[in-house]
Design a protein around this motif. Structure first.
Motif, PDB file in Angstrom:
ATOM      1  N   THR A  61      48.141  45.941  37.850  1.00 21.28           N
ATOM      2  CA  THR A  61      47.977  44.480  37.787  1.00 21.28           C
ATOM      3  C   THR A  61      47.101  43.958  38.929  1.00 21.28           C
ATOM      4  OG1 THR A  61      49.874  44.043  39.224  1.00 21.28           O
ATOM      5  CG2 THR A  61      50.322  44.196  36.843  1.00 21.28           C
ATOM      6  N   GLY A  62      46.629  42.740  38.711  1.00 16.66           N
ATOM      7  CA  GLY A  62      45.871  42.065  39.756  1.00 16.66           C
ATOM      8  C   GLY A  62      46.769  41.715  40.937  1.00 16.66           C
ATOM      9  N   SER A  63      48.014  41.396  40.642  1.00 14.70           N
ATOM     10  CA  SER A  63      48.932  41.071  41.734  1.00 14.70           C
ATOM     11  C   SER A  63      49.102  42.276  42.653  1.00 14.70           C
ATOM     12  CB  SER A  63      50.299  40.645  41.185  1.00 14.70           C
ATOM     13  OG  SER A  63      50.156  39.500  40.371  1.00 14.70           O
ATOM     14  N   ASN A  66      46.018  42.732  44.725  1.00 13.50           N
ATOM     15  CA  ASN A  66      45.977  41.757  45.824  1.00 13.50           C
ATOM     16  C   ASN A  66      46.918  42.151  46.958  1.00 13.50           C
ATOM     17  OD1 ASN A  66      44.014  39.803  45.277  1.00 13.50           O
ATOM     18  ND2 ASN A  66      45.368  38.635  43.931  1.00 13.50           N
ATOM     19  N   HIS A  87      46.131  31.987  44.010  1.00 18.04           N
ATOM     20  CA  HIS A  87      47.061  32.826  43.254  1.00 18.04           C
ATOM     21  C   HIS A  87      47.975  33.603  44.192  1.00 18.04           C
ATOM     22  CE1 HIS A  87      48.561  35.695  40.267  1.00 18.04           C
ATOM     23  NE2 HIS A  87      48.206  34.804  39.370  1.00 18.04           N
ATOM     24  N   GLU A  92      52.205  34.883  43.036  1.00 15.42           N
ATOM     25  CA  GLU A  92      52.568  36.303  43.161  1.00 15.42           C
ATOM     26  C   GLU A  92      54.001  36.448  43.649  1.00 15.42           C
ATOM     27  OE1 GLU A  92      48.989  38.212  44.850  1.00 15.42           O
ATOM     28  OE2 GLU A  92      47.908  37.475  43.100  1.00 15.42           O
ATOM     29  N   GLU A 140      39.379  32.785  46.708  1.00 11.72           N
ATOM     30  CA  GLU A 140      39.553  33.168  45.300  1.00 11.72           C
ATOM     31  C   GLU A 140      38.323  32.689  44.533  1.00 11.72           C
ATOM     32  OE1 GLU A 140      43.571  32.325  43.824  1.00 11.72           O
ATOM     33  OE2 GLU A 140      42.670  31.712  41.926  1.00 11.72           O
ATOM     34  N   ASN A 144      41.474  30.144  39.852  1.00 13.21           N
ATOM     35  CA  ASN A 144      42.241  29.907  38.628  1.00 13.21           C
ATOM     36  C   ASN A 144      42.762  28.472  38.558  1.00 13.21           C
ATOM     37  OD1 ASN A 144      44.127  29.844  36.565  1.00 13.21           O
ATOM     38  ND2 ASN A 144      45.113  31.758  37.082  1.00 13.21           N
ATOM     39  N   ASP A 173      40.159  37.368  46.325  1.00  8.07           N
ATOM     40  CA  ASP A 173      40.834  37.556  45.044  1.00  8.07           C
ATOM     41  C   ASP A 173      39.745  37.333  43.986  1.00  8.07           C
ATOM     42  OD1 ASP A 173      42.176  37.435  42.669  1.00  8.07           O
ATOM     43  OD2 ASP A 173      43.772  36.107  43.365  1.00  8.07           O
ATOM     44  N   ALA A 175      39.746  38.265  40.797  1.00  9.01           N
ATOM     45  CA  ALA A 175      40.236  38.529  39.436  1.00  9.01           C
ATOM     46  C   ALA A 175      39.170  38.144  38.406  1.00  9.01           C
ATOM     47  CB  ALA A 175      41.524  37.753  39.180  1.00  9.01           C
ATOM     48  N   ARG A 176      38.466  37.031  38.696  1.00 11.96           N
ATOM     49  CA  ARG A 176      37.418  36.550  37.770  1.00 11.96           C
ATOM     50  C   ARG A 176      36.064  36.491  38.468  1.00 11.96           C
ATOM     51  NH1 ARG A 176      42.009  33.867  36.688  1.00 11.96           N
ATOM     52  NH2 ARG A 176      42.860  34.099  34.556  1.00 11.96           N
ATOM     53  N   CYS A 201      39.957  42.148  38.414  1.00 14.92           N
ATOM     54  CA  CYS A 201      40.774  42.401  37.218  1.00 14.92           C
ATOM     55  C   CYS A 201      39.900  42.718  36.013  1.00 14.92           C
ATOM     56  CB  CYS A 201      41.614  41.171  36.877  1.00 14.92           C
ATOM     57  SG  CYS A 201      42.923  40.841  38.043  1.00 14.92           S
ATOM     58  N   SER A 203      41.598  42.794  33.042  1.00 14.61           N
ATOM     59  CA  SER A 203      42.453  42.311  31.949  1.00 14.61           C
ATOM     60  C   SER A 203      42.427  40.796  31.791  1.00 14.61           C
ATOM     61  CB  SER A 203      43.890  42.765  32.208  1.00 14.61           C
ATOM     62  OG  SER A 203      44.325  42.230  33.445  1.00 14.61           O
ATOM     63  N   LYS A 204      41.419  40.139  32.418  1.00 15.80           N
ATOM     64  CA  LYS A 204      41.261  38.695  32.206  1.00 15.80           C
ATOM     65  C   LYS A 204      40.077  38.545  31.250  1.00 15.80           C
ATOM     66  CE  LYS A 204      44.375  38.000  35.528  1.00 15.80           C
ATOM     67  NZ  LYS A 204      44.786  39.389  35.723  1.00 15.80           N
ATOM     68  N   SER A 212      43.464  46.573  37.007  1.00 16.48           N
ATOM     69  CA  SER A 212      42.786  45.881  38.094  1.00 16.48           C
ATOM     70  C   SER A 212      42.390  46.936  39.105  1.00 16.48           C
ATOM     71  CB  SER A 212      43.727  44.872  38.753  1.00 16.48           C
ATOM     72  OG  SER A 212      44.047  43.842  37.831  1.00 16.48           O
TER      73      SER A 212
HETATM   74  C1  LIG Z   1      43.092  34.518  40.362  1.00 12.13           C
HETATM   75  C2  LIG Z   1      44.122  35.508  39.941  1.00 12.13           C
HETATM   76  N1  LIG Z   1      44.435  36.518  40.774  1.00 12.13           N
HETATM   77  C3  LIG Z   1      45.340  37.447  40.458  1.00 12.13           C
HETATM   78  C4  LIG Z   1      45.995  37.418  39.254  1.00 12.13           C
HETATM   79  C5  LIG Z   1      47.061  38.439  38.985  1.00 12.13           C
HETATM   80  O1  LIG Z   1      46.816  39.254  37.926  1.00 12.13           O
HETATM   81  P1  LIG Z   1      48.044  39.980  37.152  1.00 12.13           P
HETATM   82  O2  LIG Z   1      48.575  38.979  36.195  1.00 12.13           O
HETATM   83  O3  LIG Z   1      47.361  41.144  36.503  1.00 12.13           O
HETATM   84  O4  LIG Z   1      49.034  40.390  38.165  1.00 12.13           O
HETATM   85  C6  LIG Z   1      45.709  36.388  38.347  1.00 12.13           C
HETATM   86  C7  LIG Z   1      46.408  36.322  37.053  1.00 12.13           C
HETATM   87  O5  LIG Z   1      46.201  35.446  36.244  1.00 12.13           O
HETATM   88  C8  LIG Z   1      44.745  35.413  38.691  1.00 12.13           C
HETATM   89  O6  LIG Z   1      44.448  34.390  37.886  1.00 12.13           O
END
Ligand SMILES: Cc1ncc(COP(=O)(O)O)c(C=O)c1O
Length: 339
Positions: A61-63, A66, A87, A92, A140, A144, A173, A175-176, A201, A203-204, A212
C-alpha cells in the motif's frame, strides 16, 4: 442497478484491464522475501531509475510506503512538518506515530499547498532536551484533499534549497506524482531529484489493483525491507502484482491526460473554474455534502463526502469521456436543485 452507476468516488476503484490481467497471468515469479522474484526486481529497478534514485521497494500500500519512507528520515522523538490535510497526517490512522514514534506539526496551505514561510518559522534545530528536533518536511504532489492540486516545481525547488540549508530531509508523498507529471510536463526524474525519499502508488490513477513503492537511497530501501517484513508486508510470489504495475507504467501514464480533461468537464458543470482543477480530482463546496451524495447516487452517479460541506469527484481509467459528460449533467442538476 450497480453496473449502471458512474463511480467517481476514487481513482482506486479501477478494475484491471484485460491487458493488465494477461500481463499478470504471464508474470515470472519467485519468493520476494528471498529477493528472488524477477518481476518485482524489474519493477523496483525501473521505478528507482524513473525517479533517479538508487533503489526502490515494492509495498502492498501507499500508506506502508509512506511509513517506510518517513521513518527512513525521521526517528523516535523527532518531528516531521507537513500540511494539515496531508494524507500522512489525516488518513494513515496514526501509523507514523504508532510505528516510528515521531511527532508531526502542520501548516495549512491553500489547496494543500506548501507555505515555505510557515515551514521556516516552524523549523526547530536540534536543541537537546528542549525542543523536538525537526528532521524532515513532507509534501504531497498531487494533493488528495487539496483537490488533486499540483505543487509547482519552483516551490519544490525552494523547499529543497531551504531544507538542504538547514540539514533537513524532504519527503514526497507522490501517490499521484504521475498526474502532476502529466499535467505539467515536469519530468519524473526532476521531481525525484528534489526529494530525499518518496512514496509512489500504482493503484490510484495508474489502475493497478495493488502496489506502491518506497523510492530512495540504497540504505533507506535496505532498512525499508526489514521494516516491511516486521510490519507483515513481506510478500512471496508477488511478481503477479508487480507485472500489473509494469503494465500500468507502459500503458497508463500518458492517458492520465484524459482523466484530467474529464475532470475539467465535471468542474465546469459544478460551477468551478476548470483552471482551478489541476488534475483528476474535483472538490466542490456545497451546503450539505451528504444530501448531494445521496441525490447524485439516486441519479446514478457516485461521489464522496470528504467533509460536511465538501464533495469529491475523481476521474479515472474506468470512466469514459461520455460517462464524464453524463455525470456532469447529473451533478449540475443535483447542485442546481439543492442550491
Ligand atoms: C496522497 C495519498 N497518499 C497515500 C495514500 C495511501 O495509499 P493506500 O490507500 O494504498 O494506503 C493515498 C490513498 O488514497 C493518497 O491519496
Amino acid at each position: 442497478m450497480t453496473e449502471q452507476l458512474i463511480d467517481l468516488r476514487s481513482d482506486t476503484l479501477t478494475k484491471p484491464t484485460a491487458g493488465m490481467r494477461a500481463a499478470m497471468a504471464a508474470a515470472e515469479v519467485g519468493d520476494d522475501v528471498y529477493s528472488e522474484d524477477p518481476t518485482v526486481r524489474q519493477l523496483e529497478e525501473r521505478v528507482a531509475a524513473i525517479f533517479g534514485h538508487e533503489a526502490a521497494l515494492f509495498t502492498p500500500t501507499g500508506s506502508m510506503a509512506n511509513v517506510l519512507a518517513v521513518r527512513s528520515v525521521v526517528g523516535v522523538g523527532e518531528e516531521i512538518l507537513c500540511e494539515s490535510s496531508a494524507h500522512i497526517a489525516r488518513a494513515e490512522l496514526g501509523a507514523h506515530a504508532a510505528y516510528t514514534g515521531l511527532t508531526m506539526r502542520t501548516w495549512t496551505g491553500d489547496r494543500g499547498g506548501l507555505d515555505l514561510d510557515a515551514v521556516r518559522s516552524m523549523f526547530a534545530p536540534d536543541m537537546g532536551p528542549f525542543f523536538v528536533p525537526t528532521r524532515a518536511i513532507s509534501i504531497e504532489n498531487t494533493h488528495n484533499f487539496g483537490g488533486g492540486s499540483v505543487l509547482p516545481v519552483e516551490e519544490m525547488q525552494a523547499l529543497r534549497a531551504f531544507a538542504s540549508g538547514v540539514g533537513a530531509a524532504v519527503h514526497l508523498d507522490g501517490a499521484r506524482i504521475w498526474n502532476a507529471h502529466v499535467a505539467t510536463g515536469v519530468p519524473l526524474e526532476v521531481y525525484g531529484g528534489l526529494v530525499d525519499v518518496l512514496a509512489v502508488c500504482l493503484s490510484k490513477g495508474l489502475g493497478a489493483p495493488v502496489g506502491s513503492l518506497l523510492v530512495g537511497s540504497a540504505a533507506a530501501v535496505a532498512e525499508g525491507r526489514v521494516w516491511r517484513k516486521r510490519m507483515g508486508g513481506g510478500m512471496r510470489q508477488v511478481g503477479i502484482l508487480a507485472a500489473a504495475g509494469l503494465h500500468a507504467l507502459d500503458h497508463h501514464v500518458e492517458r492520465l491526460a484524459e482523466d484530467h480533461a474529464n475532470a475539467a468537464v465535471l468542474a465546469e458543470a459544478c460551477g468551478i473554474d476548470p483552471a482551478g482543477v489541476d488534475t483528476n480530482i474535483v472538490a466542490v463546496d456545497v451546503p450539505e455534502a451528504a444530501s448531494v451524495v445521496a441525490a447524485a447516487r439516486e441519479a446514478g452517479v457516485l461521489v464522496s463526502a470528504v467533509g460536511p460541506r465538501t464533495v469529491r469527484a475523481v476521474t479515472h481509467l474506468d470512466v469514459s469521456a461520455a460517462q464524464a459528460q453524463q455525470a456532469a449533467s447529473v451533478l449540475a442538476k443535483v447542485l442546481d436543485d439543492l442550491r
